[in-house]
Design an enzyme around this catalytic site. Structure first.
Site, PDB file in Angstrom:
ATOM      1  N   ARG A 154       0.851  -1.212   0.000  1.00  0.00           N
ATOM      2  CA  ARG A 154       0.000   0.000   0.000  1.00  0.00           C
ATOM      3  C   ARG A 154       0.880   1.252   0.000  1.00  0.00           C
ATOM      4  O   ARG A 154       0.586   2.223  -0.688  1.00  0.00           O
ATOM      5  CB  ARG A 154      -0.915   0.020   1.229  1.00  0.00           C
ATOM      6  N   GLU A 164     -13.543 -15.310   9.722  1.00  0.00           N
ATOM      7  CA  GLU A 164     -13.442 -14.792   8.358  1.00  0.00           C
ATOM      8  C   GLU A 164     -13.008 -15.864   7.361  1.00  0.00           C
ATOM      9  O   GLU A 164     -11.821 -16.087   7.152  1.00  0.00           O
ATOM     10  CB  GLU A 164     -12.443 -13.614   8.308  1.00  0.00           C
ATOM     11  N   LYS A 177     -17.347 -12.712   9.197  1.00  0.00           N
ATOM     12  CA  LYS A 177     -16.828 -11.772   8.190  1.00  0.00           C
ATOM     13  C   LYS A 177     -16.676 -12.509   6.860  1.00  0.00           C
ATOM     14  O   LYS A 177     -15.632 -13.094   6.565  1.00  0.00           O
ATOM     15  CB  LYS A 177     -15.481 -11.203   8.665  1.00  0.00           C
ATOM     16  N   GLY A 197     -12.495  -7.093  -0.044  1.00  0.00           N
ATOM     17  CA  GLY A 197     -11.906  -8.083  -0.943  1.00  0.00           C
ATOM     18  C   GLY A 197     -11.373  -7.611  -2.282  1.00  0.00           C
ATOM     19  O   GLY A 197     -11.125  -8.437  -3.151  1.00  0.00           O
ATOM     20  N   SER A 229     -16.642  -4.545   7.425  1.00  0.00           N
ATOM     21  CA  SER A 229     -15.360  -4.649   8.122  1.00  0.00           C
ATOM     22  C   SER A 229     -14.310  -4.486   7.032  1.00  0.00           C
ATOM     23  O   SER A 229     -13.623  -5.437   6.669  1.00  0.00           O
ATOM     24  CB  SER A 229     -15.231  -6.005   8.828  1.00  0.00           C
ATOM     25  N   ARG A 233      -9.390  -2.239   2.484  1.00  0.00           N
ATOM     26  CA  ARG A 233      -9.106  -1.400   1.314  1.00  0.00           C
ATOM     27  C   ARG A 233     -10.215  -0.394   1.013  1.00  0.00           C
ATOM     28  O   ARG A 233      -9.946   0.762   0.692  1.00  0.00           O
ATOM     29  CB  ARG A 233      -8.843  -2.292   0.095  1.00  0.00           C
TER      30      ARG A 233
HETATM   31  P1  13P Z   1     -10.433  -5.890   2.663  1.00  0.00           P
HETATM   32  O1  13P Z   1     -11.700  -5.158   3.022  1.00  0.00           O
HETATM   33  O2  13P Z   1      -9.397  -5.011   2.021  1.00  0.00           O
HETATM   34  O3  13P Z   1     -10.697  -7.173   1.934  1.00  0.00           O
HETATM   35  O4  13P Z   1      -9.746  -6.283   4.038  1.00  0.00           O
HETATM   36  C1  13P Z   1     -10.512  -6.775   5.036  1.00  0.00           C
HETATM   37  C2  13P Z   1      -9.741  -7.757   5.816  1.00  0.00           C
HETATM   38  O5  13P Z   1      -9.637  -7.663   7.013  1.00  0.00           O
HETATM   39  C3  13P Z   1      -9.153  -8.887   5.100  1.00  0.00           C
HETATM   40  O6  13P Z   1      -8.730  -9.845   5.992  1.00  0.00           O
END
Ligand code: 13P
Length: 341
Positions: A33, A178, A220, A263, A290, A293
């Site tokens: 990033r 997640e 998540k 994602g 959550s 990006r």
């Molecule tokens: P993103 O929203 O960028 O996919 O990241 C969320 C996250 O915690 C990925 O593990």
């Protein structure tokens, strides 16, 4: 485990109009990033960048229920010596911690991975609780491709997620569960649904076998979405309808809240999808964000590693937090994006 306390935290994490800031990029991921904004990946820069977001008081107070931190950040102090955790708490937001240790190749399953980090996790959770963390995150990664995912991959990852979740609850920490089905491939939305259903069913089966209390977790998941390289991209309405249908099939109503990952979706797509789902309404769980990006891309660009850009970066962060907060209520409109500061 105190289930009433865990449930209280899970409910607060997914409170109406609030969502989670995923700021738990590993040092390697944040380097990618920072490379994009020509910023050196030093400990001070990582601190200054995250401090900029955590000090966006209005956004944190009104829109961000919790922040997922990386190990380095939970111990870090702001420039003026205040622990970053205290800044988050002072804004009324809950500190959380990423506890998985990334992925390793899964033997006998070429191209697939399993998330690691269970060894000594109980001890680490105790330390994180003492440092102020009230929830944790563990991300499983499932890729779609030819002959993938295998059942071995889905099962190994679901089992690890459930073991992690049980350990978290024993330490009075709410686990964010997640299981991420990647959107990187050329598959269409229906293939994404098919794979995600298999992954979620297996995950909840393993949570049950491991005696995890569903009232004390936050799920998540990925949305039902077309692969990035698929020629036919599903509309916002199709994503919303298929995601809600898929989740209703797989996620028991005992789960208080679901907070999506972004994602790799564009900022606006991630917001529009969440909004469209909440407009469907009549859902058994809270549906919120959550995002990593999709909350940070704009402020990162505005900041670009320069202290003179902090105010502009905070405005950009505030805007995305507010847009996603409205989406979590089903009250976002596309023309609100143009009125951005
Ligand atoms: P993103 O929203 O960028 O996919 O990241 C969320 C996250 O915690 C990925 O593990």
């Amino acid at each position: 485990m105190n289930l009433a306390d865990l449930n209280k935290v899970a409910v607060a994490m997914t409170a109406p109009g609030k969502g989670i800031l995923a700021a738990d990029e590993s040092t390697g991921t944040i380097k990618k990033r920072f490379d994009a904004i020509a910023t050196e990946n030093t400990e001070d820069n990582r601190r200054d960048y995250r401090e900029m977001m955590f000090r966006t008081a209005e956004a944190m107070k009104n829109h961000i229920s919790g922040v997922i931190l990386y190990d380095e950040t939970i111990w870090q102090k702001a420039k003026d010596g205040t622990p970053l955790v205290d800044i988050i708490k002072a804004a009324g937001s809950i500190p959380g911690i990423k506890v998985d240790e990334g992925v390793k190749p899964l033997p006998n399953c070429p191209g697939e991975v399993v998330t690691v980090g269970l060894d000594k996790l109980a001890d680490r959770l105790t330390k994180y609780y003492d440092a102020g963390a009230r929830f944790a995150k563990w991300r499983a990664v499932i890729d779609i491709g030819q002959g993938m995912p295998t059942f071995s991959c889905i099962h190994a990852n679901a089992h690890a997620l459930a073991r992690y979740a049980a350990l978290c609850q024993a330490a009075n920490i709410v686990p964010i569960v997640e299981p991420e089905v990647l959107m990187d491939g050329a598959h269409d939305i229906d293939r994404c649904v098919d794979v995600t259903v298999r992954v979620l069913k297996e995950t909840f089966q393993e949570l049950y076998y491991n005696r995890v209390a569903l009232e004390g977790i936050v799920l998540k998941p990925n949305m039902a979405i077309s692969g990035k390289k698929c020629a036919k991209q599903a509309s916002v309405e199709e994503v919303a309808e298929k995601t809600v249908k898929m989740l209703k099939e797989c996620v028991p109503a005992a789960v208080p809240g679901i907070a999506f990952l972004s994602g790799g979706q564009s900022d606006e797509a991630a917001t529009a999808h969440l909004d469209a789902m909440n407009r469907i309404g009549n859902l058994p769980w809270a549906l919120t964000f959550s995002y990593g990006r999709a909350l940070q891309a704009a402020p990162q660009k505005a900041w670009s590693g320069r202290s003179e850009n902090v105010a502009a970066a905070q405005r950009a962060f505030m805007h995305r937090a507010k847009m996603n907060s409205l989406a979590a209520l089903g009250q976002w409109k596309a023309d609100m994006e143009k009125k951005a500061a």
